[in-house]
Enzyme design. Structure first.
Site, PDB file in Angstrom:
ATOM      1  N   GLY A  62       0.807  -1.223   0.000  1.00  0.00           N
ATOM      2  CA  GLY A  62       0.000   0.000   0.000  1.00  0.00           C
ATOM      3  C   GLY A  62       0.833   1.262   0.000  1.00  0.00           C
ATOM      4  O   GLY A  62       0.346   2.322  -0.395  1.00  0.00           O
ATOM      5  N   SER A  63       2.084   1.179   0.449  1.00  0.00           N
ATOM      6  CA  SER A  63       2.945   2.376   0.433  1.00  0.00           C
ATOM      7  C   SER A  63       3.706   2.506  -0.888  1.00  0.00           C
ATOM      8  O   SER A  63       4.157   3.605  -1.217  1.00  0.00           O
ATOM      9  CB  SER A  63       3.948   2.328   1.593  1.00  0.00           C
ATOM     10  OG  SER A  63       3.267   2.426   2.816  1.00  0.00           O
ATOM     11  N   SER A  84       6.867   4.318   4.041  1.00  0.00           N
ATOM     12  CA  SER A  84       6.214   3.209   4.757  1.00  0.00           C
ATOM     13  C   SER A  84       5.128   3.798   5.639  1.00  0.00           C
ATOM     14  O   SER A  84       5.427   4.609   6.526  1.00  0.00           O
ATOM     15  CB  SER A  84       7.217   2.446   5.615  1.00  0.00           C
ATOM     16  OG  SER A  84       6.530   1.579   6.507  1.00  0.00           O
ATOM     17  N   SER A 104       3.281   2.479   8.055  1.00  0.00           N
ATOM     18  CA  SER A 104       3.488   2.175   9.480  1.00  0.00           C
ATOM     19  C   SER A 104       4.842   2.681   9.961  1.00  0.00           C
ATOM     20  O   SER A 104       5.029   2.956  11.142  1.00  0.00           O
ATOM     21  CB  SER A 104       3.426   0.657   9.694  1.00  0.00           C
ATOM     22  OG  SER A 104       4.480   0.042   8.965  1.00  0.00           O
ATOM     23  N   THR A 110       8.054  -1.376   8.159  1.00  0.00           N
ATOM     24  CA  THR A 110       8.159  -2.472   7.191  1.00  0.00           C
ATOM     25  C   THR A 110       9.625  -2.834   6.956  1.00  0.00           C
ATOM     26  O   THR A 110      10.439  -1.971   6.617  1.00  0.00           O
ATOM     27  CB  THR A 110       7.437  -2.059   5.888  1.00  0.00           C
ATOM     28  OG1 THR A 110       6.069  -1.873   6.225  1.00  0.00           O
ATOM     29  CG2 THR A 110       7.562  -3.103   4.806  1.00  0.00           C
ATOM     30  N   ARG A 133      -3.430   1.041   2.579  1.00  0.00           N
ATOM     31  CA  ARG A 133      -4.005   1.229   1.239  1.00  0.00           C
ATOM     32  C   ARG A 133      -5.072   2.313   1.214  1.00  0.00           C
ATOM     33  O   ARG A 133      -5.377   2.868   0.161  1.00  0.00           O
ATOM     34  CB  ARG A 133      -4.572  -0.088   0.704  1.00  0.00           C
ATOM     35  CG  ARG A 133      -5.711  -0.640   1.519  1.00  0.00           C
ATOM     36  CD  ARG A 133      -6.050  -2.047   1.098  1.00  0.00           C
ATOM     37  NE  ARG A 133      -7.160  -2.603   1.848  1.00  0.00           N
ATOM     38  CZ  ARG A 133      -7.089  -3.072   3.095  1.00  0.00           C
ATOM     39  NH1 ARG A 133      -5.934  -3.053   3.749  1.00  0.00           N
ATOM     40  NH2 ARG A 133      -8.152  -3.581   3.680  1.00  0.00           N
ATOM     41  N   GLU A 172      -7.083  -7.059  -1.244  1.00  0.00           N
ATOM     42  CA  GLU A 172      -7.054  -6.753   0.194  1.00  0.00           C
ATOM     43  C   GLU A 172      -8.431  -6.378   0.755  1.00  0.00           C
ATOM     44  O   GLU A 172      -8.754  -6.762   1.870  1.00  0.00           O
ATOM     45  CB  GLU A 172      -6.051  -5.630   0.477  1.00  0.00           C
ATOM     46  CG  GLU A 172      -4.617  -6.073   0.256  1.00  0.00           C
ATOM     47  CD  GLU A 172      -3.625  -5.017   0.723  1.00  0.00           C
ATOM     48  OE1 GLU A 172      -3.621  -4.695   1.912  1.00  0.00           O
ATOM     49  OE2 GLU A 172      -2.881  -4.501  -0.128  1.00  0.00           O
ATOM     50  N   HIS A 223       1.421  -9.346 -26.496  1.00  0.00           N
ATOM     51  CA  HIS A 223       2.582 -10.098 -26.967  1.00  0.00           C
ATOM     52  C   HIS A 223       2.780 -11.388 -26.181  1.00  0.00           C
ATOM     53  O   HIS A 223       3.826 -12.027 -26.310  1.00  0.00           O
ATOM     54  CB  HIS A 223       3.822  -9.202 -26.905  1.00  0.00           C
ATOM     55  CG  HIS A 223       3.677  -7.990 -27.776  1.00  0.00           C
ATOM     56  ND1 HIS A 223       4.048  -7.969 -29.112  1.00  0.00           N
ATOM     57  CD2 HIS A 223       3.119  -6.777 -27.526  1.00  0.00           C
ATOM     58  CE1 HIS A 223       3.752  -6.784 -29.623  1.00  0.00           C
ATOM     59  NE2 HIS A 223       3.188  -6.043 -28.683  1.00  0.00           N
ATOM     60  N   LYS A 232       3.907 -10.799   8.600  1.00  0.00           N
ATOM     61  CA  LYS A 232       4.847  -9.852   9.217  1.00  0.00           C
ATOM     62  C   LYS A 232       5.281 -10.380  10.582  1.00  0.00           C
ATOM     63  O   LYS A 232       6.451 -10.272  10.962  1.00  0.00           O
ATOM     64  CB  LYS A 232       4.208  -8.467   9.342  1.00  0.00           C
ATOM     65  CG  LYS A 232       4.129  -7.737   8.009  1.00  0.00           C
ATOM     66  CD  LYS A 232       3.609  -6.312   8.145  1.00  0.00           C
ATOM     67  CE  LYS A 232       3.628  -5.604   6.793  1.00  0.00           C
ATOM     68  NZ  LYS A 232       3.091  -4.257   6.807  1.00  0.00           N
TER      69      LYS A 232
END
Ligand code: PA5
Length: 353
Positions: free
Chosen positions: A57-58, A99, A101, A104, A151, A237, A253, A347
């Site tokens: 999301g970042s 980031s 938060s 990350t 997000r 998400e 292609h 995480k």
């Protein structure tokens, strides 16, 4: 009546208020622009590349920015999503660590490498370890409001960087374009918002077509491809639903050949084409021919056209449409759009290593 028109159901199925975050993007962008105008700036004289390091999301805000400024910026702009930086990063590179938060691990690792290489730095976060390090290292830092899902803070990860690039003279001023983007989103909100019944609401209608299906989202280079990836991530998400995105002309292609098998799966694909009136004329034609080739194999195809005058307004109009659609799809799937327990679990496991 569609389930999506039952406002009591929408409120009870969305206890954290993702719907309000989605709807509030125009106001978030205004506030984010102000933050970007006030942020301290890095030294940019002689900068030869810009690299944004971030994840999920970042990172998507940086993808959108990269696609958006590609036609204007005279130096390369890269988005890097891993622990290590590309070898070219040096004292002449501006590295932006993003980031939401601030915690990350991939972003913090790349931040550390950038410091070791003496890169010019800028950091953006709502707090966390990234803020702590940036303050301790004297790295110019932009603090964005906390309390959102990353997000849902897309305006905060994209717009301040836009303002910073323009203040550094790497792109022209975007204040007017942003004002138009906000205006276009506010107009769209009347059409796509929770209070507008499905019969008149294109985002609710699209969510109903995507329900139980595999959404394939196609955009075009250079910028609606990043919007397509945003749609995919939001469907993943918010709606906890598999999805796929790809880019024209590249998909002509390779992927175009693959729609034949497995038949029981291709029949479940619902395609969304993100269209823009200024796409290259050959790309416009490719969208049409590609639709003709796909139609017998897939469940259905929906075109969503951008709105507005400036590219920024058109880009945000498509993002807004996708954000509402993925939110409604979550409610049709009967899932809470906000929590992403799988990401939290991953995480947590990685933090033990
Ligand atoms: O949407 C999400 O929650 C994720 O994609 C996160 O953005 C991603 O894990 C990175 O975290 P952060 O944005 O806090 O750096």
């Amino acid at each position: 009546m569609s389930r999506l028109d039952n406002l009591e159901y929408l409120a009870s199925a969305d206890p954290a208020g993702m719907g309000e975050w989605v709807a509030g993007l125009p106001e978030q962008c205004e506030e984010a622009f102000r933050l970007g105008q006030e942020a301290p700036l890095p030294e940019a004289a002689g900068v030869r590349q810009v690299v944004v390091v971030g994840m999920g999301g970042s990172a998507i805000g940086a993808d959108l920015l990269r696609g958006y400024v590609e036609g204007e910026m005279a130096i390369p702009f890269l988005v890097s999503r891993t622990y290590h930086l590309p070898a070219f990063v040096s004292r002449e590179t501006l590295v932006i660590a993003s980031s939401y938060s601030g915690n990350t691990e991939e972003t913090l690792s790349a931040y550390g490498e950038a410091r070791e290489r003496g890169a010019r730095m800028f950091a953006i976060a709502s707090g966390g370890e990234l803020e702590r390090r940036a303050q301790a290292d004297g790295v110019p830092f932009c603090r964005i409001p906390g309390g959102y899902s990353p997000r849902a803070a897309l305006g905060y990860s994209f717009v301040p960087l836009l303002a910073v690039l323009s203040r550094l003279g790497l792109i022209r001023d975007r204040a007017e374009d942003l004002a138009e983007a906000v205006k276009v989103m506010r107009e769209l909100r009347a059409e796509l918002g929770q209070g507008t019944p499905a019969a008149d609401n294109p985002a609710k209608q699209l969510a109903e077509r995507l329900y139980g299906k595999l959404p394939f989202i196609y955009g075009a280079a250079p910028w609606s491809s990043a919007v397509a990836y945003r749609w995919k991530g939001q469907v993943n998400e918010n709606a906890k639903n598999l999805s796929h995105s790809n880019i024209l002309p590249e998909l002509n292609h390779n992927e175009t050949v693959g729609w034949e098998f497995p038949e029981r799966l291709t029949a479940q694909i619902e395609v969304v084409l993100l269209r823009d009136r200024e796409d290259h004329p050959k790309v416009q034609r490719r969208f049409e021919v590609t639709s003709t080739i796909m139609r017998p194999h897939v469940s259905g195809i929906t075109e969503v056209w951008s709105r507005g005058h400036s590219i920024l307004a058109r880009l945000f109009s498509l993002i807004y449409h996708g954000d509402f659609t993925s939110y409604y799809l979550a409610l049709l799937n009967g899932v809470d759009p906000t929590p992403v327990k799988v990401i939290d679990y991953l995480k947590g496991e990685l933090a033990k290593v």
